[in-house]
Design an enzyme around this catalytic site. Structure first.
Site, PDB file in Angstrom:
ATOM      1  N   GLN A  31      18.161 -10.581  17.423  1.00  0.00           N
ATOM      2  CA  GLN A  31      18.462 -10.918  18.808  1.00  0.00           C
ATOM      3  C   GLN A  31      18.411  -9.719  19.746  1.00  0.00           C
ATOM      4  O   GLN A  31      18.286  -9.902  20.959  1.00  0.00           O
ATOM      5  CB  GLN A  31      19.831 -11.594  18.889  1.00  0.00           C
ATOM      6  CG  GLN A  31      19.855 -12.964  18.226  1.00  0.00           C
ATOM      7  CD  GLN A  31      21.209 -13.627  18.316  1.00  0.00           C
ATOM      8  OE1 GLN A  31      22.063 -13.424  17.474  1.00  0.00           O
ATOM      9  NE2 GLN A  31      21.401 -14.437  19.342  1.00  0.00           N
ATOM     10  N   ARG A  88      30.301  -5.000  15.288  1.00  0.00           N
ATOM     11  CA  ARG A  88      29.673  -5.850  14.287  1.00  0.00           C
ATOM     12  C   ARG A  88      28.193  -6.014  14.625  1.00  0.00           C
ATOM     13  O   ARG A  88      27.847  -6.483  15.713  1.00  0.00           O
ATOM     14  CB  ARG A  88      30.351  -7.224  14.254  1.00  0.00           C
ATOM     15  CG  ARG A  88      29.703  -8.132  13.230  1.00  0.00           C
ATOM     16  CD  ARG A  88      30.084  -9.584  13.368  1.00  0.00           C
ATOM     17  NE  ARG A  88      29.130 -10.362  12.575  1.00  0.00           N
ATOM     18  CZ  ARG A  88      28.932 -11.662  12.713  1.00  0.00           C
ATOM     19  NH1 ARG A  88      29.599 -12.349  13.611  1.00  0.00           N
ATOM     20  NH2 ARG A  88      28.044 -12.272  11.955  1.00  0.00           N
ATOM     21  N   HIS A 132      21.792 -12.292   8.943  1.00  0.00           N
ATOM     22  CA  HIS A 132      22.007 -13.101  10.136  1.00  0.00           C
ATOM     23  C   HIS A 132      20.707 -13.858  10.437  1.00  0.00           C
ATOM     24  O   HIS A 132      20.111 -13.717  11.505  1.00  0.00           O
ATOM     25  CB  HIS A 132      22.427 -12.218  11.311  1.00  0.00           C
ATOM     26  CG  HIS A 132      23.129 -12.951  12.410  1.00  0.00           C
ATOM     27  ND1 HIS A 132      24.362 -12.578  12.899  1.00  0.00           N
ATOM     28  CD2 HIS A 132      22.778 -14.040  13.127  1.00  0.00           C
ATOM     29  CE1 HIS A 132      24.723 -13.391  13.883  1.00  0.00           C
ATOM     30  NE2 HIS A 132      23.772 -14.296  14.039  1.00  0.00           N
ATOM     31  N   ASN A 176      26.181 -14.610   7.837  1.00  0.00           N
ATOM     32  CA  ASN A 176      26.649 -15.180   9.092  1.00  0.00           C
ATOM     33  C   ASN A 176      26.333 -16.669   9.131  1.00  0.00           C
ATOM     34  O   ASN A 176      25.178 -17.079   8.982  1.00  0.00           O
ATOM     35  CB  ASN A 176      25.965 -14.518  10.282  1.00  0.00           C
ATOM     36  CG  ASN A 176      26.426 -15.131  11.595  1.00  0.00           C
ATOM     37  OD1 ASN A 176      27.531 -14.864  12.046  1.00  0.00           O
ATOM     38  ND2 ASN A 176      25.592 -15.973  12.202  1.00  0.00           N
ATOM     39  N   GLU A 177      27.349 -17.476   9.279  1.00  0.00           N
ATOM     40  CA  GLU A 177      27.234 -18.912   9.525  1.00  0.00           C
ATOM     41  C   GLU A 177      26.243 -19.624   8.598  1.00  0.00           C
ATOM     42  O   GLU A 177      25.217 -20.158   9.041  1.00  0.00           O
ATOM     43  CB  GLU A 177      26.856 -19.161  10.986  1.00  0.00           C
ATOM     44  CG  GLU A 177      27.893 -18.648  11.964  1.00  0.00           C
ATOM     45  CD  GLU A 177      27.535 -18.886  13.416  1.00  0.00           C
ATOM     46  OE1 GLU A 177      28.438 -18.730  14.261  1.00  0.00           O
ATOM     47  OE2 GLU A 177      26.378 -19.230  13.713  1.00  0.00           O
ATOM     48  N   ASN A 298      34.026 -17.689  13.209  1.00  0.00           N
ATOM     49  CA  ASN A 298      33.292 -17.779  14.475  1.00  0.00           C
ATOM     50  C   ASN A 298      33.704 -19.076  15.147  1.00  0.00           C
ATOM     51  O   ASN A 298      33.547 -20.160  14.568  1.00  0.00           O
ATOM     52  CB  ASN A 298      31.779 -17.790  14.237  1.00  0.00           C
ATOM     53  CG  ASN A 298      31.258 -16.488  13.659  1.00  0.00           C
ATOM     54  OD1 ASN A 298      32.000 -15.531  13.478  1.00  0.00           O
ATOM     55  ND2 ASN A 298      29.967 -16.454  13.378  1.00  0.00           N
ATOM     56  N   TYR A 300      33.556 -21.427  18.825  1.00  0.00           N
ATOM     57  CA  TYR A 300      33.048 -21.648  20.176  1.00  0.00           C
ATOM     58  C   TYR A 300      33.695 -22.854  20.850  1.00  0.00           C
ATOM     59  O   TYR A 300      34.167 -22.762  21.962  1.00  0.00           O
ATOM     60  CB  TYR A 300      31.518 -21.782  20.146  1.00  0.00           C
ATOM     61  CG  TYR A 300      30.858 -20.451  19.874  1.00  0.00           C
ATOM     62  CD1 TYR A 300      30.627 -19.550  20.903  1.00  0.00           C
ATOM     63  CD2 TYR A 300      30.506 -20.076  18.580  1.00  0.00           C
ATOM     64  CE1 TYR A 300      30.057 -18.306  20.662  1.00  0.00           C
ATOM     65  CE2 TYR A 300      29.931 -18.838  18.321  1.00  0.00           C
ATOM     66  CZ  TYR A 300      29.710 -17.958  19.365  1.00  0.00           C
ATOM     67  OH  TYR A 300      29.166 -16.725  19.120  1.00  0.00           O
ATOM     68  N   GLU A 370      33.242 -13.990  15.950  1.00  0.00           N
ATOM     69  CA  GLU A 370      32.476 -14.348  17.141  1.00  0.00           C
ATOM     70  C   GLU A 370      33.302 -15.269  18.012  1.00  0.00           C
ATOM     71  O   GLU A 370      33.936 -16.197  17.516  1.00  0.00           O
ATOM     72  CB  GLU A 370      31.160 -15.071  16.801  1.00  0.00           C
ATOM     73  CG  GLU A 370      30.047 -14.214  16.270  1.00  0.00           C
ATOM     74  CD  GLU A 370      28.758 -15.011  16.073  1.00  0.00           C
ATOM     75  OE1 GLU A 370      28.532 -16.008  16.804  1.00  0.00           O
ATOM     76  OE2 GLU A 370      27.978 -14.647  15.186  1.00  0.00           O
ATOM     77  N   TRP A 417      31.361 -12.288  21.318  1.00  0.00           N
ATOM     78  CA  TRP A 417      29.902 -12.401  21.315  1.00  0.00           C
ATOM     79  C   TRP A 417      29.460 -12.536  22.767  1.00  0.00           C
ATOM     80  O   TRP A 417      29.820 -13.497  23.419  1.00  0.00           O
ATOM     81  CB  TRP A 417      29.459 -13.637  20.509  1.00  0.00           C
ATOM     82  CG  TRP A 417      27.968 -13.698  20.431  1.00  0.00           C
ATOM     83  CD1 TRP A 417      27.114 -14.272  21.339  1.00  0.00           C
ATOM     84  CD2 TRP A 417      27.149 -13.125  19.403  1.00  0.00           C
ATOM     85  NE1 TRP A 417      25.826 -14.093  20.942  1.00  0.00           N
ATOM     86  CE2 TRP A 417      25.813 -13.391  19.765  1.00  0.00           C
ATOM     87  CE3 TRP A 417      27.407 -12.411  18.236  1.00  0.00           C
ATOM     88  CZ2 TRP A 417      24.742 -12.968  18.982  1.00  0.00           C
ATOM     89  CZ3 TRP A 417      26.348 -12.005  17.463  1.00  0.00           C
ATOM     90  CH2 TRP A 417      25.035 -12.286  17.834  1.00  0.00           C
ATOM     91  N   GLU A 424      18.364 -15.690  22.392  1.00  0.00           N
ATOM     92  CA  GLU A 424      19.310 -16.695  21.897  1.00  0.00           C
ATOM     93  C   GLU A 424      18.579 -17.784  21.113  1.00  0.00           C
ATOM     94  O   GLU A 424      18.565 -18.960  21.470  1.00  0.00           O
ATOM     95  CB  GLU A 424      20.109 -17.289  23.063  1.00  0.00           C
ATOM     96  CG  GLU A 424      21.200 -18.276  22.681  1.00  0.00           C
ATOM     97  CD  GLU A 424      22.167 -17.741  21.618  1.00  0.00           C
ATOM     98  OE1 GLU A 424      22.614 -18.538  20.783  1.00  0.00           O
ATOM     99  OE2 GLU A 424      22.452 -16.519  21.635  1.00  0.00           O
ATOM    100  N   TRP A 425      17.899 -17.341  20.022  1.00  0.00           N
ATOM    101  CA  TRP A 425      17.271 -18.246  19.076  1.00  0.00           C
ATOM    102  C   TRP A 425      16.348 -19.250  19.775  1.00  0.00           C
ATOM    103  O   TRP A 425      15.518 -18.849  20.580  1.00  0.00           O
ATOM    104  CB  TRP A 425      18.343 -18.903  18.208  1.00  0.00           C
ATOM    105  CG  TRP A 425      19.261 -17.899  17.585  1.00  0.00           C
ATOM    106  CD1 TRP A 425      20.604 -17.756  17.808  1.00  0.00           C
ATOM    107  CD2 TRP A 425      18.914 -16.851  16.636  1.00  0.00           C
ATOM    108  NE1 TRP A 425      21.116 -16.692  17.067  1.00  0.00           N
ATOM    109  CE2 TRP A 425      20.097 -16.120  16.346  1.00  0.00           C
ATOM    110  CE3 TRP A 425      17.724 -16.455  16.023  1.00  0.00           C
ATOM    111  CZ2 TRP A 425      20.124 -15.050  15.466  1.00  0.00           C
ATOM    112  CZ3 TRP A 425      17.744 -15.375  15.146  1.00  0.00           C
ATOM    113  CH2 TRP A 425      18.937 -14.695  14.874  1.00  0.00           C
TER     114      TRP A 425
END
Length: 466
Positions: A31, A88, A132, A176-177, A298, A300, A370, A417, A424-425
């Protein structure tokens, strides 16, 4: 009013955290780094995915991103001035082992050597994420995370990085995730490598978790300390009290939350899922449940779930398949970010309570690895980026976190984050999560008002925590 003297609409009492609480920011390699064809880096699944028409909403890629590969010293200086204790970041597997296995790329290790040394010189603890989502493309060509061998290649890569950096890295994150990779990348096709396997993606979850356990062992053998994982988890709210909605919500909660933490913390899969995993499951679970030093969360926003219906739903601009065994109606009545995510700080405290209730003494100390938001605020005529909504988001979530800690949650640190606006992907550059604004033409870095708010909050803790 100059930068660094930010008026906040949050007039509530000053936040107080323990004196040894860790304050950080997070990023990931694909990213922000760019330089995808430099110094021997191999091709990743995201390089390939971004090259396929229609995959990324704005047709962009991480080929340049925020150019952190060339500007890391400037970015470390921003973190030093911000006052964070921890940074991180992720290591790009294709930079270290370009084909995923076999020959090691010395230039890749040397880059992270320089970054780690720069961080330590600035008094910032490096927190390394090994994976990631940027899998070396040759491993994907051999089956990717559907292939059990990828877990072992991940452990080999972990050993290489651990042997090089363990003496200077204070904390480690294996994955990650893994939930997002399983569901968005292999089940739904919204992320690289873009497979649409539905429930056929479940082996991806198991092989990631096996890779995690093997990597923990490899890191410890290399002398690494403080090893954890970063799981994306959120409260799941039934759309109604009907048996159908509650059943769908329970299934979804198991699939996205407990599938990824029960094996780690309890050494078993949730009821009904073990049979869907490739074997030898019992032997693998002994490796997967290798004890962690800490647990990364993480967060959101919560998710509302109901019984399936024929209505078309979108998640992060991606149209969800119509044959899913659940529906994801919007959560109404809350402010929303520019990514159209509801802003619900109390959901963080709720998720921490759910983890404590489910795992009790098996739950290690937690770091919020995050938490952040996308708002498109850019520089005004004076060059200032006034992102008051991000300040309110961070303030609200940190207050919810403090409440959860007062209730008994053992949380040791918070990473927002993200440090920088970034790729952003599948949303490309349409979303901005950073405390620092990036001009993607000039690569100029402009700290936003939220950067100065976070800086002042961290400074205030040094006077004496609660």
């Amino acid at each position: 009013m100059g930068q660094g003297q930010i008026e906040s609409s949050t007039n509530t009492p000053q936040l107080r955290f323990p004196a040894d609480f860790r304050w950080g920011v997070s990023t990931s390699a694909y990213q922000i780094e760019g330089a995808v064809t430099e110094d021997g880096r191999g091709t990743s699944t995201w390089d390939t995915f971004c090259g396929e028409p229609g995959r990324i909403i704005d047709g962009s890629s991480g080929a340049r991103a925020a150019d952190h590969y060339h500007r890391y010293r400037e970015d470390v200086a921003l973190m030093r001035d911000l006052g964070v204790t921890d940074y991180r970041f992720s290591i790009a597997w294709p930079r270290i082992v370009p084909t995923g296995s076999g020959a090691v790329n010395p230039a890749g290790l040397e880059f992270y050597d320089r970054l780690v040394d720069e961080l330590n010189g600035a008094g910032i603890n490096p927190v390394v994420t090994l994976f990631h989502w940027d899998l070396p493309q040759p491993l994907e060509d051999a089956g990717g995370w559907l292939n059990r061998d990828t877990a072992y290649r991940f452990a080999d890569y972990a050993a290489i990085v651990g042997e090089r950096l363990a003496d200077r890295v204070g904390m480690w994150i294996t994955l990650n995730e893994p939930m997002v990779l399983t569901n968005f990348a292999y089940a739904l096709g919204a992320h690289a490598p873009g497979r649409t396997l539905g429930v056929g993606a479940l082996p991806v979850a198991h092989h990631q978790l096996l890779g995690h356990g093997l990597a923990v062992q490899a890191l410890r053998s290399a002398g690494a300390r403080q090893i954890g994982i970063a799981n994306n988890q959120a409260p799941v709210w039934p759309a109604s009290d009907s048996a159908e909605d509650r059943g769908a919500a329970g299934f979804y909660e198991t699939l996205v939350n407990w599938l990824y933490s029960d094996p780690l913390l309890l050494g078993r899969y949730p009821d009904g899922l073990e049979a869907a995993m490739p074997g030898p499951v019992e032997d693998d679970l002994k490796i997967i449940s290798t004890p962690l030093d800490w647990y990364g969360l993480n967060y959101y926003n919560p998710v509302r779930v109901g019984a399936p219906n024929a209505q078309v739903r979108h998640v992060d601009s991606f149209e969800m398949p119509s044959d899913l065994p659940f529906d994801l109606p919007e959560i109404e009545g809350y402010p929303r970010t520019d990514f159209d995510w509801p802003v619900i700080p109390d959901g963080l405290a709720e998720m921490l309570r759910l983890l404590r209730e489910r795992y009790g003494d098996a739950l290690p100390p937690i770091h919020i690895t995050e938490n952040g938001c996308s708002y498109a605020d850019g520089p005004d005529a004076t060059g200032r980026v006034s992102d008051q909504r991000r300040i309110e988001f961070l303030d609200g979530h940190l207050r919810a976190l403090r409440q959860a800690m007062d209730e008994g949650a053992d949380v040791r640190g918070y990473f927002t984050w993200s440090l920088l606006d970034n790729f952003e992907w599948a949303a490309g550059y349409a979303q901005r999560f950073g405390l620092v604004h990036i001009d993607y033409d000039s690569m100029a870095r402009t700290p936003k008002d939220s950067y100065f708010w976070y800086r002042d909050l961290i400074r205030s803790q040094a006077v004496g925590g609660a």
